[in-house]
Design a protein around this motif. Sequence first.
Motif, short mmCIF file in Angstrom:
data_model
loop_
_atom_site.label_atom_id
_atom_site.label_comp_id
_atom_site.label_asym_id
_atom_site.label_seq_id
_atom_site.Cartn_x
_atom_site.Cartn_y
_atom_site.Cartn_z
N ARG A 138 -29.57 0.00 -14.27
CA ARG A 138 -29.33 1.66 -14.03
C ARG A 138 -30.44 2.69 -14.15
NH1 ARG A 138 -25.25 1.27 -11.34
NH2 ARG A 138 -22.96 0.45 -12.67
N PRO A 139 -30.27 3.64 -13.66
CA PRO A 139 -29.70 4.40 -13.37
C PRO A 139 -30.50 3.65 -11.55
CG PRO A 139 -31.65 5.97 -12.84
CD PRO A 139 -32.07 4.16 -14.31
N ALA A 140 -29.32 4.29 -10.66
CA ALA A 140 -29.57 3.87 -9.16
C ALA A 140 -30.98 3.55 -8.85
CB ALA A 140 -28.71 4.12 -8.21
N ASP A 141 -31.28 4.17 -9.24
CA ASP A 141 -33.00 4.40 -8.51
C ASP A 141 -33.94 2.86 -9.11
OD1 ASP A 141 -33.42 7.59 -8.19
OD2 ASP A 141 -32.32 7.38 -9.86
N ALA A 142 -33.50 2.33 -10.45
CA ALA A 142 -33.82 0.89 -10.80
C ALA A 142 -33.42 0.01 -9.50
CB ALA A 142 -33.58 1.00 -11.60
N ALA A 143 -32.46 -0.16 -8.75
CA ALA A 143 -31.69 -0.91 -7.95
C ALA A 143 -32.30 -0.89 -6.42
CB ALA A 143 -30.11 -1.08 -7.74
N ASP A 144 -31.90 0.89 -6.30
CA ASP A 144 -33.05 0.72 -5.46
C ASP A 144 -34.67 0.51 -5.31
OD1 ASP A 144 -30.70 2.01 -4.60
OD2 ASP A 144 -31.72 4.05 -4.06
N ALA A 145 -34.67 0.52 -5.80
CA ALA A 145 -36.72 0.27 -5.82
C ALA A 145 -36.57 -1.37 -6.07
CB ALA A 145 -36.93 0.26 -7.03
#
Length: 184
Positions: A138-145
């Motif tokens: 979390r947040p989604a930006d971390a998962a996207d990276a």
Amino acid sequence: MRVMGVDPGLTRCGLGVVDGSTGRPLHMAAVGVLRTPAEDETAARLVLIERGIEEWLDTYRPDAVAVERVFSQHNIRTVMGTAQASAVAMLCAARRGLPVALHTPSEVKAAVTGSGRADKAQVGAMVTRLLRLDAPPRPADAADALALAICHIWRAPAHDRLSRARAAAYPGSGAPRPKGTIRS
């Protein structure tokens, strides 16, 4: 191979480092988000992003950097901030001579989930499963990276083979190329 994924953004810039290779288990080395104050001037925010990315590059020493390709959105202000953060990530990698790969959001989703139309929850769930994490980052930006890094690890060997085949088929920079051929 160690890849640092960058989900660019001016307010939140996701960063993730993954070790692995095609056909082998993947391992998360690090994940996080660089945040900048919305009230700061854009130039100052870009300096904060640059410093953060440089620190990650120093700490984790990736072999390559995978950045999300900026795509058209309805909000031009958001697109500009994303593009500026993306350029900072590419510049930091290029200074060090690291290869930089750009992957579209749908390419990343397809690589990680099997569907280019997957939503954020599906991407987070698959990243969690692939990296054997206890919970989605979390947040989604971390998962996207992390998803960007995974996508690059899995797709880099095929991309390299295509590049070598193109170079063999069209040696030298002056060689004629069929119309519509993309130069990488």
